[in-house]
Scaffold this motif. Structure first.
Motif, PDB file in Angstrom:
ATOM      1  N   HIS A  42      54.051  -1.015  54.811  1.00 18.46           N
ATOM      2  CA  HIS A  42      52.495  -0.740  55.300  1.00 18.46           C
ATOM      3  C   HIS A  42      51.846  -2.156  55.409  1.00 18.46           C
ATOM      4  O   HIS A  42      51.619  -2.538  54.061  1.00 18.46           O
ATOM      5  CB  HIS A  42      52.076   0.132  54.115  1.00 18.46           C
ATOM      6  CG  HIS A  42      50.601   0.723  54.861  1.00 18.46           C
ATOM      7  ND1 HIS A  42      50.157   1.747  54.132  1.00 18.46           N
ATOM      8  CD2 HIS A  42      49.623   0.274  55.608  1.00 18.46           C
ATOM      9  CE1 HIS A  42      49.194   2.283  54.428  1.00 18.46           C
ATOM     10  NE2 HIS A  42      48.808   0.949  55.560  1.00 18.46           N
ATOM     11  N   ILE A  43      51.590  -2.535  56.516  1.00 20.85           N
ATOM     12  CA  ILE A  43      50.925  -3.945  56.618  1.00 20.85           C
ATOM     13  C   ILE A  43      49.659  -3.840  56.393  1.00 20.85           C
ATOM     14  O   ILE A  43      48.866  -2.761  56.534  1.00 20.85           O
ATOM     15  CB  ILE A  43      51.388  -4.749  58.060  1.00 20.85           C
ATOM     16  CG1 ILE A  43      50.950  -4.115  59.021  1.00 20.85           C
ATOM     17  CG2 ILE A  43      52.783  -4.930  57.792  1.00 20.85           C
ATOM     18  CD1 ILE A  43      51.177  -4.867  60.183  1.00 20.85           C
ATOM     19  N   SER A  44      48.861  -4.912  55.806  1.00 26.71           N
ATOM     20  CA  SER A  44      47.543  -5.203  55.797  1.00 26.71           C
ATOM     21  C   SER A  44      46.678  -5.479  56.987  1.00 26.71           C
ATOM     22  O   SER A  44      47.519  -6.004  58.073  1.00 26.71           O
ATOM     23  CB  SER A  44      47.273  -6.480  54.876  1.00 26.71           C
ATOM     24  OG  SER A  44      47.553  -7.638  55.579  1.00 26.71           O
ATOM     25  N   LYS A  45      45.516  -5.347  57.360  1.00 28.67           N
ATOM     26  CA  LYS A  45      44.747  -5.664  58.513  1.00 28.67           C
ATOM     27  C   LYS A  45      45.080  -7.004  58.897  1.00 28.67           C
ATOM     28  O   LYS A  45      45.274  -7.450  60.056  1.00 28.67           O
ATOM     29  CB  LYS A  45      43.411  -5.161  58.245  1.00 28.67           C
ATOM     30  CG  LYS A  45      42.513  -5.620  59.454  1.00 28.67           C
ATOM     31  CD  LYS A  45      41.550  -4.414  60.039  1.00 28.67           C
ATOM     32  CE  LYS A  45      41.158  -4.821  61.181  1.00 28.67           C
ATOM     33  NZ  LYS A  45      39.693  -4.935  61.318  1.00 28.67           N
ATOM     34  N   ASN A  46      45.125  -7.811  57.772  1.00 35.73           N
ATOM     35  CA  ASN A  46      45.110  -9.349  58.419  1.00 35.73           C
ATOM     36  C   ASN A  46      46.565  -9.786  58.669  1.00 35.73           C
ATOM     37  O   ASN A  46      46.652 -10.587  59.778  1.00 35.73           O
ATOM     38  CB  ASN A  46      45.177 -10.160  56.944  1.00 35.73           C
ATOM     39  CG  ASN A  46      43.582 -10.529  56.413  1.00 35.73           C
ATOM     40  OD1 ASN A  46      42.980 -10.227  57.290  1.00 35.73           O
ATOM     41  ND2 ASN A  46      43.306 -11.065  55.423  1.00 35.73           N
ATOM     42  N   GLU A  47      47.577  -9.095  58.419  1.00 35.76           N
ATOM     43  CA  GLU A  47      49.048  -9.214  58.778  1.00 35.76           C
ATOM     44  C   GLU A  47      49.055  -8.643  60.169  1.00 35.76           C
ATOM     45  O   GLU A  47      49.524  -9.377  61.154  1.00 35.76           O
ATOM     46  CB  GLU A  47      49.957  -8.344  57.926  1.00 35.76           C
ATOM     47  CG  GLU A  47      50.263  -9.171  56.758  1.00 35.76           C
ATOM     48  CD  GLU A  47      51.059  -8.493  55.626  1.00 35.76           C
ATOM     49  OE1 GLU A  47      51.791  -8.908  55.051  1.00 35.76           O
ATOM     50  OE2 GLU A  47      50.828  -7.224  55.582  1.00 35.76           O
ATOM     51  N   ALA A  48      48.354  -7.368  60.479  1.00 33.43           N
ATOM     52  CA  ALA A  48      48.457  -6.993  61.834  1.00 33.43           C
ATOM     53  C   ALA A  48      47.566  -8.067  62.894  1.00 33.43           C
ATOM     54  O   ALA A  48      48.208  -8.235  63.871  1.00 33.43           O
ATOM     55  CB  ALA A  48      47.788  -5.634  62.043  1.00 33.43           C
ATOM     56  N   CYS A  65      44.434  -3.644  65.633  1.00 34.26           N
ATOM     57  CA  CYS A  65      44.736  -4.142  64.268  1.00 34.26           C
ATOM     58  C   CYS A  65      44.654  -3.216  63.123  1.00 34.26           C
ATOM     59  O   CYS A  65      45.340  -2.899  62.211  1.00 34.26           O
ATOM     60  CB  CYS A  65      44.431  -5.603  64.015  1.00 34.26           C
ATOM     61  SG  CYS A  65      44.672  -6.734  65.237  1.00 34.26           S
ATOM     62  N   SER A  66      43.299  -2.580  63.325  1.00 31.62           N
ATOM     63  CA  SER A  66      42.860  -1.470  62.359  1.00 31.62           C
ATOM     64  C   SER A  66      44.100  -0.440  62.245  1.00 31.62           C
ATOM     65  O   SER A  66      44.513   0.187  61.474  1.00 31.62           O
ATOM     66  CB  SER A  66      41.780  -0.860  62.571  1.00 31.62           C
ATOM     67  OG  SER A  66      40.943  -1.780  62.713  1.00 31.62           O
ATOM     68  N   SER A  69      47.749  -1.176  60.820  1.00 26.67           N
ATOM     69  CA  SER A  69      47.655  -1.389  59.551  1.00 26.67           C
ATOM     70  C   SER A  69      47.242  -0.104  58.881  1.00 26.67           C
ATOM     71  O   SER A  69      46.863  -0.204  57.571  1.00 26.67           O
ATOM     72  CB  SER A  69      46.718  -2.422  58.988  1.00 26.67           C
ATOM     73  OG  SER A  69      45.480  -2.317  59.421  1.00 26.67           O
ATOM     74  N   SER A  70      47.065   1.105  59.544  1.00 28.43           N
ATOM     75  CA  SER A  70      46.380   2.218  59.014  1.00 28.43           C
ATOM     76  C   SER A  70      47.497   3.181  58.384  1.00 28.43           C
ATOM     77  O   SER A  70      47.259   4.199  57.575  1.00 28.43           O
ATOM     78  CB  SER A  70      45.936   3.175  60.069  1.00 28.43           C
ATOM     79  OG  SER A  70      46.962   3.539  60.956  1.00 28.43           O
TER      80      SER A  70
END
Ligand code: CMP
Length: 136
Positions: A42-48, A65-66, A69-70
């Motif tokens: 589960h990636i973070s918004k920054n990673e996306a 990106c949201s 990472s959702s």
């Protein structure tokens, strides 16, 4: 001459949420892909944002990106002959409404955003995307 390639595949949040990962993986295996490595993350918004930075000038970038990472996603290294092109053929058009019958996005996609799967679009990007998830 062997043209074995590796490509990066993502089973996106909409498909994981509907528990479609095993069925989607079966499609890859039945179409000659070896799943060389995989993980659920589960990636973070920054990673996306980093992953999709080639799209940063596009109007849909923030939502994209949201969305990625959702929720949990499955990232996979797929290997076969001409893996990049063959995976793109198997996935079908970006917009499920325009994808051919039998393709993954036609079968499982909900919308252009929730299109169930991502696949690298070139050898160069495949290397970068595999590094991003598996060699960092
Ligand atoms: P993907 O192959 O993961 O690469 C970028 C994603 O942006 C794409 O799939 C779509 O899910 C998403 N997207 C949202 N809107 C658009 C659009 N208008 N054109 C292309 N891709 C879009």
């Amino acid at each position: 001459m062997s043209n074995t390639e590796q490509t990066l595949s993502i089973i996106k949040p909409d498909a994981v949420e509907r528990n479609l990962q095993d069925e989607i993986k079966k499609n890859f295996v039945e179409n000659g892909f070896n799943i060389k490595d995989e993980k659920k993350i589960h990636i973070s918004k920054n990673e996306a944002e980093e992953f999709y930075k080639v799209h940063q000038s596009k109007p849909f970038y923030p939502e994209l990106c949201s969305y990625l990472s959702s929720g949990p996603i499955i990232v996979m290294i797929l290997e076969r002959q001409n893996a990049i092109l063959e995976n793109r053929k198997l996935m079908g058009a970006t917009d499920p409404a325009k994808a051919d019958e039998g393709t993954l996005r036609k079968k499982y996609g909900i919308s252009i955003d929730k299109n169930s799967v991502h696949g690298s679009d070139s050898l160069d990007n495949a290397k970068k995307e595999i590094d991003f998830f598996f060699n960092s």
